[in-house]
Enzyme design. Structure first.
Site, PDB file in Angstrom:
ATOM      1  CB  CYS A  10      53.319 -18.886   1.428  1.00  0.00           C
ATOM      2  SG  CYS A  10      52.537 -18.101  -0.214  1.00  0.00           S
ATOM      3  CG  ASN A  13      50.942 -22.134  -4.250  1.00  0.00           C
ATOM      4  OD1 ASN A  13      50.177 -22.746  -5.139  1.00  0.00           O
ATOM      5  ND2 ASN A  13      52.114 -21.318  -4.126  1.00  0.00           N
ATOM      6  CB  CYS A  15      52.318 -13.514  -2.294  1.00  0.00           C
ATOM      7  SG  CYS A  15      51.251 -12.489  -2.839  1.00  0.00           S
ATOM      8  NE  ARG A  16      53.646 -14.733   2.502  1.00  0.00           N
ATOM      9  CZ  ARG A  16      53.151 -15.508   4.443  1.00  0.00           C
ATOM     10  NH1 ARG A  16      54.291 -15.915   4.959  1.00  0.00           N
ATOM     11  NH2 ARG A  16      52.010 -15.514   4.179  1.00  0.00           N
ATOM     12  CB  SER A  17      54.751 -20.545  -1.513  1.00  0.00           C
ATOM     13  OG  SER A  17      53.325 -20.949  -2.183  1.00  0.00           O
ATOM     14  CG  ASP A 126      50.881 -12.482   2.851  1.00  0.00           C
ATOM     15  OD1 ASP A 126      51.394 -11.729   1.832  1.00  0.00           O
ATOM     16  OD2 ASP A 126      50.161 -13.228   3.167  1.00  0.00           O
TER      17      ASP A 126
END
Length: 159
Positions: A10, A13, A15-17, A126
């Site tokens: 993401c 690095n 939140c999402r990934s 995001d």
């Protein structure tokens, strides 16, 4: 047997990934196949290198039964030779990742939601600037996509 090496990507690095990494780690543990995988995550930007994941994301994951830890790092050219799959969360990070792919790299670069039956090919939004609902939406998207990705890998190994 070689491990399947998966890298989620993401922007920062945090939140999402790392959440996708945490979900996948838990799902392969639950299926008793963790020994077959190497799982990591990174960001295309250097904003948060060395930082822990966003606490809102961690809290939301815990609420959904997933615990994870990670130290943010930035995507680099070596990742495309060290991983089998590089999985960006959205179009922007897909484009940034593709710009780093060295000639002859082995990694297959594919967006996370290529495995989401509800919105195939869409971006994982995001949640950074949003509220709790955004983190829950991202958790649900990633959980669904990760499970489908694991099923996809299972079908590949059957062939």
């Amino acid at each position: 047997m070689n491990k399947v090496k998966i890298l989620f990507v993401c922007l920062g690095n945090i939140c999402r990934s790392p959440l996708a990494e945490g979900i996948l780690r838990q799902r392969v543990e639950e299926r008793g196949i963790a020994h077959l995988f190497e799982i990591d995550s990174c960001g295309t930007a250097a904003y948060h290198i060395g930082k822990s994941p966003d606490q809102r994301s961690v809290a939301n994951a815990l609420k959904n039964g997933v615990s994870y830890q990670h130290a943010a790092r930035q995507l680099n050219e070596d990742d495309f030779d060290n991983f089998d799959f590089v999985i960006p969360m959205d179009d922007s990070n897909y484009i940034d990742a593709m710009s780093l792919v060295p000639q002859g790299a082995k990694a297959k670069v594919i967006k996370m939601r290529a495995f989401d039956d509800l919105a195939k090919g869409s971006d994982v939004p995001d949640p950074y600037y949003g509220g709790e609902n955004g983190f829950q939406e991202v958790f649900e998207i990633l959980d669904r996509s990760v499970n489908n990705f694991l099923d996809h890998l299972g079908k590949l190994s059957e062939n």
